[in-house]
Design a protein around this motif. Structure first.
Motif, PDB file in Angstrom:
ATOM      1  N   LEU A   1       0.837  -1.203   0.000  1.00 28.54           N
ATOM      2  CA  LEU A   1       0.000   0.000   0.000  1.00 28.54           C
ATOM      3  C   LEU A   1       0.870   1.250   0.000  1.00 28.54           C
ATOM      4  CD1 LEU A   1      -2.697   1.441   0.138  1.00 28.54           C
ATOM      5  CD2 LEU A   1      -2.685   1.102   2.631  1.00 28.54           C
ATOM      6  N   VAL A   2       1.909   1.269   0.824  1.00 25.88           N
ATOM      7  CA  VAL A   2       2.821   2.417   0.841  1.00 25.88           C
ATOM      8  C   VAL A   2       3.502   2.577  -0.512  1.00 25.88           C
ATOM      9  CG1 VAL A   2       4.974   3.329   1.831  1.00 25.88           C
ATOM     10  CG2 VAL A   2       3.245   2.316   3.331  1.00 25.88           C
ATOM     11  N   HIS A   3       4.062   1.492  -1.035  1.00 22.63           N
ATOM     12  CA  HIS A   3       4.803   1.549  -2.302  1.00 22.63           C
ATOM     13  C   HIS A   3       3.907   1.986  -3.461  1.00 22.63           C
ATOM     14  CE1 HIS A   3       7.826  -1.624  -0.579  1.00 22.63           C
ATOM     15  NE2 HIS A   3       7.961  -0.443  -0.036  1.00 22.63           N
ATOM     16  N   GLU A   4       2.740   1.355  -3.574  1.00 25.82           N
ATOM     17  CA  GLU A   4       1.845   1.680  -4.686  1.00 25.82           C
ATOM     18  C   GLU A   4       1.344   3.121  -4.596  1.00 25.82           C
ATOM     19  OE1 GLU A   4      -0.327   1.326  -8.162  1.00 25.82           O
ATOM     20  OE2 GLU A   4       1.208  -0.019  -7.331  1.00 25.82           O
ATOM     21  N   SER A   5       1.026   3.571  -3.387  1.00 23.15           N
ATOM     22  CA  SER A   5       0.548   4.941  -3.197  1.00 23.15           C
ATOM     23  C   SER A   5       1.628   5.947  -3.577  1.00 23.15           C
ATOM     24  CB  SER A   5       0.122   5.164  -1.748  1.00 23.15           C
ATOM     25  OG  SER A   5      -0.943   4.325  -1.387  1.00 23.15           O
ATOM     26  N   LEU A   6       2.885   5.673  -3.176  1.00 20.77           N
ATOM     27  CA  LEU A   6       3.975   6.590  -3.495  1.00 20.77           C
ATOM     28  C   LEU A   6       4.283   6.603  -4.986  1.00 20.77           C
ATOM     29  CD1 LEU A   6       6.406   6.045  -0.492  1.00 20.77           C
ATOM     30  CD2 LEU A   6       4.896   7.986  -0.928  1.00 20.77           C
ATOM     31  N   LEU A   7       4.223   5.451  -5.622  1.00 20.26           N
ATOM     32  CA  LEU A   7       4.447   5.407  -7.068  1.00 20.26           C
ATOM     33  C   LEU A   7       3.382   6.219  -7.808  1.00 20.26           C
ATOM     34  CD1 LEU A   7       5.473   1.673  -7.580  1.00 20.26           C
ATOM     35  CD2 LEU A   7       6.905   3.684  -7.969  1.00 20.26           C
ATOM     36  N   ARG A   8       2.127   6.048  -7.408  1.00 24.88           N
ATOM     37  CA  ARG A   8       1.046   6.813  -8.055  1.00 24.88           C
ATOM     38  C   ARG A   8       1.181   8.302  -7.765  1.00 24.88           C
ATOM     39  NH1 ARG A   8      -4.718   3.645  -7.797  1.00 24.88           N
ATOM     40  NH2 ARG A   8      -3.986   1.551  -8.321  1.00 24.88           N
ATOM     41  N   ALA A   9       1.561   8.628  -6.526  1.00 21.18           N
ATOM     42  CA  ALA A   9       1.719  10.036  -6.163  1.00 21.18           C
ATOM     43  C   ALA A   9       2.849  10.673  -6.965  1.00 21.18           C
ATOM     44  CB  ALA A   9       1.991  10.165  -4.667  1.00 21.18           C
TER      45      ALA A   9
ATOM     46  N   ALA B   1      -3.932   6.684  -1.321  1.00 16.88           N
ATOM     47  CA  ALA B   1      -3.933   5.460  -0.507  1.00 16.88           C
ATOM     48  C   ALA B   1      -5.347   4.920  -0.333  1.00 16.88           C
ATOM     49  CB  ALA B   1      -3.299   5.732   0.853  1.00 16.88           C
ATOM     50  N   ARG B   2      -6.291   5.802  -0.123  1.00 16.79           N
ATOM     51  CA  ARG B   2      -7.683   5.368   0.036  1.00 16.79           C
ATOM     52  C   ARG B   2      -8.204   4.735  -1.251  1.00 16.79           C
ATOM     53  NH1 ARG B   2     -10.870  10.445   2.178  1.00 16.79           N
ATOM     54  NH2 ARG B   2     -12.529   8.957   2.579  1.00 16.79           N
ATOM     55  N   ARG B   3      -7.836   5.317  -2.384  1.00 22.72           N
ATOM     56  CA  ARG B   3      -8.303   4.758  -3.660  1.00 22.72           C
ATOM     57  C   ARG B   3      -7.662   3.400  -3.939  1.00 22.72           C
ATOM     58  NH1 ARG B   3      -8.078  10.203  -5.016  1.00 22.72           N
ATOM     59  NH2 ARG B   3      -6.022  10.039  -5.997  1.00 22.72           N
ATOM     60  N   VAL B   4      -6.396   3.246  -3.559  1.00 23.53           N
ATOM     61  CA  VAL B   4      -5.735   1.948  -3.742  1.00 23.53           C
ATOM     62  C   VAL B   4      -6.473   0.882  -2.936  1.00 23.53           C
ATOM     63  CG1 VAL B   4      -3.639   0.617  -3.283  1.00 23.53           C
ATOM     64  CG2 VAL B   4      -3.456   2.908  -4.262  1.00 23.53           C
TER      65      VAL B   4
END
Length: 199
Positions: free
Chosen positions: A56-64, A85-88
Motif C-alpha cells: 500500500l505504501v509503495h503503490e501509493s507513493l508510485l502513483r503520487a 492510498a484510500r483509492r488503492v
C-alpha cells in the motif's frame, strides 16, 4: 476548504509542472519525508486484513510520484497522498506487485518495527478491533489517534465537516472500547507510544 479545492487534476499550471526529473524527485521526497512516519502508521492500521501495508505504501507513493504535477500547492500534498492510498484500498481486488521502481527514487526503506511480544499481541488485537468499525470511523480514529493528525486535517482528508469528524471519533472510541472490553483508547495510546519510542 476541501481537498479537491487544493488541487485540480485538470489544471496543470502549478509550481511542479515544469520540473526536471531530478528536481521532481528532490521536491517529491522533500514533501514526503515529514509525512513518512504518520503515513506508514496509517497504511499499517488501515490495510490490516485487506492488503499488504508495504504494498500500500509503495503503490501509493508510485502513483503520487507519477501524478505529482497535479499538486497545485505544497500544503495539498498531504491530502493528495492520503487520497491515493484510500483509492488503492478501494481497488483491492487487484493485487499490485512492486518491482523495484521505489528503490530507484532512493526513498527511505520501509522496515518492520520490532515491538515486544506483548506489544505485538496488543497491536494485533487493536487492528482486529479497528477492522470491525465502519470505514469512516476507523479511518478517523487511525488518522487522529495513531497518525496524530488534527481534526482540521482529517476534515480535508475525509472531505467532511468538523462535527462529522468529531462524531466519528466519539462513536469510534465508544465502539472500540466495547470491542476491546477495556477503558477507551488505552490500547491506542499504548500502541502510539510504542511506535514513537521504536521509531
Amino acid at each position: 476548504m476541501s481537498g479537491r479545492a487544493l488541487f485540480q487534476a485538470k489544471t496543470p499550471l502549478n509550481i511542479f509542472t515544469m520540473l526536471t526529473e531530478d528536481d521532481k524527485k528532490t521536491r517529491f521526497w522533500a514533501l514526503y519525508d515529514p509525512l513518512h512516519e504518520p503515513f506508514v502508521r496509517y497504511c499499517r492500521a488501515r490495510a490490516y486484513g485487506e492488503y499488504s501495508p508495504q504494498d500500500l505504501v509503495h503503490e501509493s507513493l508510485l502513483r503520487a510520484y507519477e501524478g505529482f504535477e497535479r499538486v497545485q500547492k505544497p500544503e495539498a500534498f498531504l491530502y493528495f497522498l492520503f487520497g491515493i492510498a484510500r483509492r488503492v484500498l478501494q481497488q483491492q481486488s487487484r493485487r499490485f506487485k512492486f518491482k523495484g521502481t521505489y528503490q530507484e527514487f532512493q526513498a527511505q526503506s520501509l522496515q518492520d518495527e520490532a515491538p515486544s511480544q506483548d506489544q505485538q499481541v496488543d497491536v494485533q488485537i487493536l487492528y482486529a478491533a479497528l477492522k470491525k468499525l465502519p470505514t469512516k470511523q476507523r479511518e478517523a480514529l487511525i488518522l487522529y489517534e495513531i497518525c496524530g493528525f488534527a481534526v482540521k486535517e482529517i476534515q480535508v482528508i475525509q472531505q467532511a465537516g468538523a462535527s462529522a469528524v468529531k462524531a466519528r471519533l466519539a462513536r469510534g472510541r465508544k465502539q472500540l472500547a466495547q470491542l476491546l472490553k477495556d477503558p477507551p483508547l488505552r490500547s491506542i495510546s499504548s500502541f502510539s507510544t510504542s511506535q514513537s519510542t521504536s521509531s
